[in-house]
Design a protein around this motif. Structure first.
Motif, PDB file in Angstrom:
ATOM      1  N   UNK A 189      80.631  50.576  50.030  1.00 23.94           N
ATOM      2  CA  UNK A 189      80.373  49.179  49.711  1.00 23.94           C
ATOM      3  C   UNK A 189      81.315  48.256  50.484  1.00 23.94           C
ATOM      4  N   UNK A 190      82.557  48.645  50.572  1.00 23.56           N
ATOM      5  CA  UNK A 190      83.527  47.820  51.307  1.00 23.56           C
ATOM      6  C   UNK A 190      83.198  47.781  52.799  1.00 23.56           C
ATOM      7  N   UNK A 191      82.742  48.908  53.313  1.00 23.09           N
ATOM      8  CA  UNK A 191      82.346  48.943  54.720  1.00 23.09           C
ATOM      9  C   UNK A 191      81.114  48.069  54.945  1.00 23.09           C
ATOM     10  N   UNK A 192      80.188  48.113  54.008  1.00 20.32           N
ATOM     11  CA  UNK A 192      78.976  47.285  54.084  1.00 20.32           C
ATOM     12  C   UNK A 192      79.339  45.802  54.059  1.00 20.32           C
ATOM     13  N   UNK A 193      80.313  45.451  53.234  1.00 21.04           N
ATOM     14  CA  UNK A 193      80.743  44.055  53.159  1.00 21.04           C
ATOM     15  C   UNK A 193      81.277  43.569  54.505  1.00 21.04           C
ATOM     16  N   UNK A 194      81.884  44.458  55.261  1.00 18.78           N
ATOM     17  CA  UNK A 194      82.409  44.107  56.579  1.00 18.78           C
ATOM     18  C   UNK A 194      81.314  44.095  57.648  1.00 18.78           C
ATOM     19  N   UNK A 195      80.424  45.081  57.576  1.00 22.73           N
ATOM     20  CA  UNK A 195      79.452  45.265  58.657  1.00 22.73           C
ATOM     21  C   UNK A 195      78.168  44.478  58.469  1.00 22.73           C
ATOM     22  N   UNK A 196      77.756  44.266  57.239  1.00 22.05           N
ATOM     23  CA  UNK A 196      76.480  43.600  56.999  1.00 22.05           C
ATOM     24  C   UNK A 196      75.329  44.386  57.601  1.00 22.05           C
ATOM     25  N   UNK A 231      70.577  52.526  47.911  1.00 17.43           N
ATOM     26  CA  UNK A 231      71.632  51.567  48.198  1.00 17.43           C
ATOM     27  C   UNK A 231      71.858  51.559  49.699  1.00 17.43           C
ATOM     28  N   UNK A 232      71.696  50.422  50.370  1.00 17.50           N
ATOM     29  CA  UNK A 232      71.805  50.406  51.831  1.00 17.50           C
ATOM     30  C   UNK A 232      73.111  50.987  52.359  1.00 17.50           C
ATOM     31  N   UNK A 233      74.216  50.725  51.677  1.00 18.94           N
ATOM     32  CA  UNK A 233      75.512  51.197  52.170  1.00 18.94           C
ATOM     33  C   UNK A 233      75.585  52.716  52.167  1.00 18.94           C
ATOM     34  N   UNK A 234      75.430  53.316  51.002  1.00 19.28           N
ATOM     35  CA  UNK A 234      75.509  54.775  50.897  1.00 19.28           C
ATOM     36  C   UNK A 234      74.399  55.445  51.691  1.00 19.28           C
ATOM     37  N   UNK A 235      73.208  54.886  51.630  1.00 21.31           N
ATOM     38  CA  UNK A 235      72.058  55.482  52.292  1.00 21.31           C
ATOM     39  C   UNK A 235      72.226  55.486  53.811  1.00 21.31           C
ATOM     40  N   UNK A 236      72.422  54.324  54.395  1.00 22.13           N
ATOM     41  CA  UNK A 236      72.455  54.237  55.853  1.00 22.13           C
ATOM     42  C   UNK A 236      73.642  54.961  56.471  1.00 22.13           C
ATOM     43  N   UNK A 237      74.810  54.801  55.874  1.00 20.34           N
ATOM     44  CA  UNK A 237      75.987  55.421  56.456  1.00 20.34           C
ATOM     45  C   UNK A 237      75.966  56.938  56.285  1.00 20.34           C
ATOM     46  N   UNK A 238      75.294  57.407  55.243  1.00 17.27           N
ATOM     47  CA  UNK A 238      75.119  58.848  55.078  1.00 17.27           C
ATOM     48  C   UNK A 238      74.124  59.396  56.098  1.00 17.27           C
ATOM     49  N   UNK A 239      73.049  58.652  56.348  1.00 17.19           N
ATOM     50  CA  UNK A 239      72.116  59.056  57.406  1.00 17.19           C
ATOM     51  C   UNK A 239      72.831  59.104  58.752  1.00 17.19           C
ATOM     52  N   UNK A 240      73.706  58.143  58.983  1.00 19.28           N
ATOM     53  CA  UNK A 240      74.448  58.147  60.248  1.00 19.28           C
ATOM     54  C   UNK A 240      75.376  59.349  60.332  1.00 19.28           C
ATOM     55  N   UNK A 241      75.935  59.738  59.205  1.00 16.96           N
ATOM     56  CA  UNK A 241      76.792  60.924  59.195  1.00 16.96           C
ATOM     57  C   UNK A 241      75.986  62.161  59.563  1.00 16.96           C
ATOM     58  N   UNK A 242      74.802  62.300  58.992  1.00 23.59           N
ATOM     59  CA  UNK A 242      73.933  63.433  59.306  1.00 23.59           C
ATOM     60  C   UNK A 242      73.546  63.409  60.786  1.00 23.59           C
TER      61      UNK A 242
END
Length: 282
Positions: free
Chosen positions: A107-114, A199-210
């Motif tokens: 969530x904090x990363x999402x707040x920075x990155x949008x 949740x866009x934050x957890x979802x997208x950044x997890x997809x990027x990790x994969x």
């Protein structure tokens, strides 16, 4: 809009009436009940020690709190305090609270990155460029007709109940990105269209990790890994058992999936999504 209903069936009928276009597109209704009272009931059932020991298994003692956290019905601090008050030994709560911490981090990363969370944080480490990945979900994946019992079951659950176990999300994401070579953004959007806890934050950044655009190597898995953490429930009924897309050692799969990439064990860097450590190649 009405807020009081005599039964859940009456609520569902009202929603179908108010949103006919949505009902025509998808008439499936999740069994997850909304509201604060429902959230508190789910919270009371959380068992931190069992969660720590079994959360990697599809029948493990996961919390099912994610929809309530997603929409602010419960806060991370509330769950943390409940868990700490429930255990006799604080170490028994470590794993669950650690996961809450990762959610807070996203969530904090999402707040920075949008909206930048929709862009590759780094280049792919797969040997392929972003342009070599497809821009749409293959029809057989969306329809659940690949013939792979595990993948088709995950696809149906996604559409019908709007929930997937975290391990199933990783397997599905890896299959879409690495076996079918589809852009992670396409899969992330598809998940958000169906997941009740999307949740866009957890979802997208997890997809990027994969995908490896937010980690030093891609996450992938083999049949042995999937069979272990599902206790064989899909493999036992799969016509491709013994010769499916996921057969082989990790070394064999690495050569098959990423023939142009450098060996991953020679790469340096820290892992971005710690949940990938669960029993897979991550």
């Amino acid at each position: 809009m009405r807020r009081e209903f005599s039964s859940r069936d009456e609520l569902l009928a009202y929603l179908r009436e108010q949103f006919p276009a949505a009902a025509a597109r998808d008439n499936c209704i999740s069994e997850t009940a909304g509201g604060r009272k429902a959230a508190e009931k789910v919270l009371q059932k959380v068992d931190p020690p069992r969660y720590a020991k079994s959360r990697n298994f599809l029948n493990g003692a996961v919390t099912r709190l994610s929809p309530y956290l997603r929409y602010g019905v419960l806060t991370l601090a509330e769950v943390r305090d409940f868990v700490l008050n429930k255990v006799k030994n604080r170490d028994e709560a470590t794993k669950l609270i650690n996961e809450l911490g990762w959610r807070d981090y996203w969530q904090r990363l999402y707040a920075q990155l949008g909206d930048e969370i929709w862009k590759d944080r780094e280049s792919y480490k797969t040997g392929y460029s972003g342009e070599e990945y497809a821009n749409s979900i293959p029809d057989d994946i969306a329809a659940g007709t690949t013939g792979l019992v595990c993948i088709d079951s995950f696809s149906r659950d996604l559409g019908e109940i709007g929930y997937l176990h975290n391990h199933a999300r990783m397997w599905m994401a890896a299959y879409i990105v690495h076996w079918r070579r589809v852009r992670w953004q396409v899969g992330a959007k598809w998940f958000l269209e169906h997941l009740l806890d999307g949740d866009p934050a957890s979802n997208n950044l997890s997809w990027q990790w994969v995908a490896s655009t937010f980690s030093h190597k891609p996450y992938f898995f083999n049949r042995e890994n999937l069979e272990r953490y599902t206790e064989g429930v899909y493999c036992r009924q799969c016509p491709f058992y013994g010769h499916c897309d996921f057969e082989g050692s990790y070394e064999e799969l690495e050569k098959r999936l990423f023939p142009k990439a450098q060996p991953f064990e020679n790469r340096s860097g820290s892992q971005s999504w710690q949940r990938g450590k669960k029993g897979g190649r991550g």
